[in-house]
Scaffold this active site. Sequence first.
Site, short mmCIF file in Angstrom:
data_model
loop_
_atom_site.label_atom_id
_atom_site.label_comp_id
_atom_site.label_asym_id
_atom_site.label_seq_id
_atom_site.Cartn_x
_atom_site.Cartn_y
_atom_site.Cartn_z
CB SER A 108 2.73 -7.02 5.06
OG SER A 108 2.18 -5.78 4.65
N GLY A 139 -11.01 -1.45 4.21
CA GLY A 139 -11.98 -2.25 3.48
C GLY A 139 -13.40 -2.16 3.98
CE1 TYR A 168 7.53 0.18 13.77
CE2 TYR A 168 9.09 -1.21 14.95
CZ TYR A 168 8.14 -1.05 13.96
OH TYR A 168 7.77 -2.12 13.18
#
Length: 568
Positions: A146, A275, A486
């Site tokens: 996502s 990652g 936002y």
Amino acid sequence: MSDRLSAREVKRHKWWGWGLDDVTFRYDNKPAFPVLARDKVGVDLDSKQPVEPDLSDFEVPAGRLPDAIRSQLVGVVGEENLADDDEYRVVHSFGRSLPDLFRVRAGDFARLVDAVVYPSSEDEVAAVLRIVLEQDLVLIPYGGGSCISGSVTPDVHEQRPVLTMNLGRMRDVLEIDDTAGLARVEAGMYGPDLEEQLNELGWTVGHFPDSFTYSTLGGWAATRSSGMQSDKYGDIEDIARGLRMVHPDGTAVTKAIPGRDSGPSVHEMILGSEGRLGVITEVTVQVHRISPVRQVIAYMYPDWEHGIRGMHAIARSTDVTPTFTRLSDGPETEFSLSMVKEPTSTKSKVAAKVQEGLFSYLRSKGWDTTNEMSISYVCFEGSKESVEQQKSLVKKIVKGNGGITLGAGPGAIYDQKKFDTPYLRDFLLNYQVFGDVCDTGATWSNLNEVHSTVYDAFYAVQREQGLPGFMFCHMSHSYHSGACLYFTFAFPYSSDEQALGQYYAAKNAVQQAFVDLGSTVSHHHAVGIEHQPWITEDVGEVGVRMVKGLLADNDPGRNLNPGKVTTP
């Protein structure tokens, strides 16, 4: 431990957009929405034929994984848990950033991952990583897919075979410490499954990002996620108390403790690492007993400035501890009202008449109910007595800052629909309209300046491009020193060839305004590749050098999701 799902049972997005194939945004029951789309972005929804992509229309390039290495991986996870068919490779080669969605829908498959592995344990994660290092492959950890920053997208120039590791089979609550209020949870757990398992035992994490239904606990930790209820429960760095991460040299473990003083924090290095340092396999999270009462109350202010003063007063109150606070500016309030369904039942028709009566009254008081009026939501949790007391205090604060209380009805509707917005972006792309978001963290001192400057920057670019556009904003995630702003923007692109250039012109103007004003490049949407151009302005040249040194030392062969967060 529950029975493991097979790879084909793990939840995933449709290949070209958000969520499930049979869920979509509808506007036929929202009479104000087509009017807003026409007036703000120049699109007549009723006269234009939407286009949905079909994977069979495109040629999917063959994978590059040698058969011998494939056999090694099958030996670890099993044949049924390695996917290398076209659709699975396409799904796992793109996140849900707007550039990713545009490219995947256009069949731009210049570099796809070559296979997807689904481990069932930390031991299998470690075994796959050993193969990756021995064979000089690239490994990209994958949660729910996502992310909107390009964090799971392979480098188009990468020539080595690329593996995606989907952790969706690792989805158990392993242990709950009732006394400490801590839960050990596997990293592949999706948000709804986590809450379901915890709720059955009376607990909640309280972490609800917009991507909640299609994001995982490991993904939250790897990208420094924030949830809608961070006012009470904190961001993921407050929630994640302990971590396990499979690293090229073994397994890094951080203790599940309330505080730590062990020099530079390994725990903090792992959070937000996307990652680049290894694969997060387990997170120990704070959990809280479910409150007996939960209520969302809506308020209305005459304009943004009055609303911000109210939000600031609530944040600074020593007696009010809301679960979340949110303020929409005038344009976002206008957008929200356009999403109201056409009243069909007697109850909804009465509610519509009450609303029109209220707006008529507010107009008589000098309020601009079209462009300036700003709606706010505040969530309260606790005992009945506590909730009633806090509601009373907030009502006084709102009134003291020029606002009025609308009540629980609008708040309940907002709470029910809060995870539906991502489907709107797919709908708009079907009409060749971009809809995207940019978020930043700003101090209370400069929230209003950031708010107005970003609007100016966006509309200046749209004028230069000769394109209509619509922008709106809300404030959320309140802290002692500031809050998150936002921004959402939408505009039609003029042609497929010019589309991404026009998109980046708008997005870059917004992002540059953030860093120029001393705000952060992103509040909770990670760095990935989309926010890299501003990372030096965000953390400084010395900061970037420190991050690069950390990544290079731990991953000298650039086997772990290379190219994310920083360039080499």
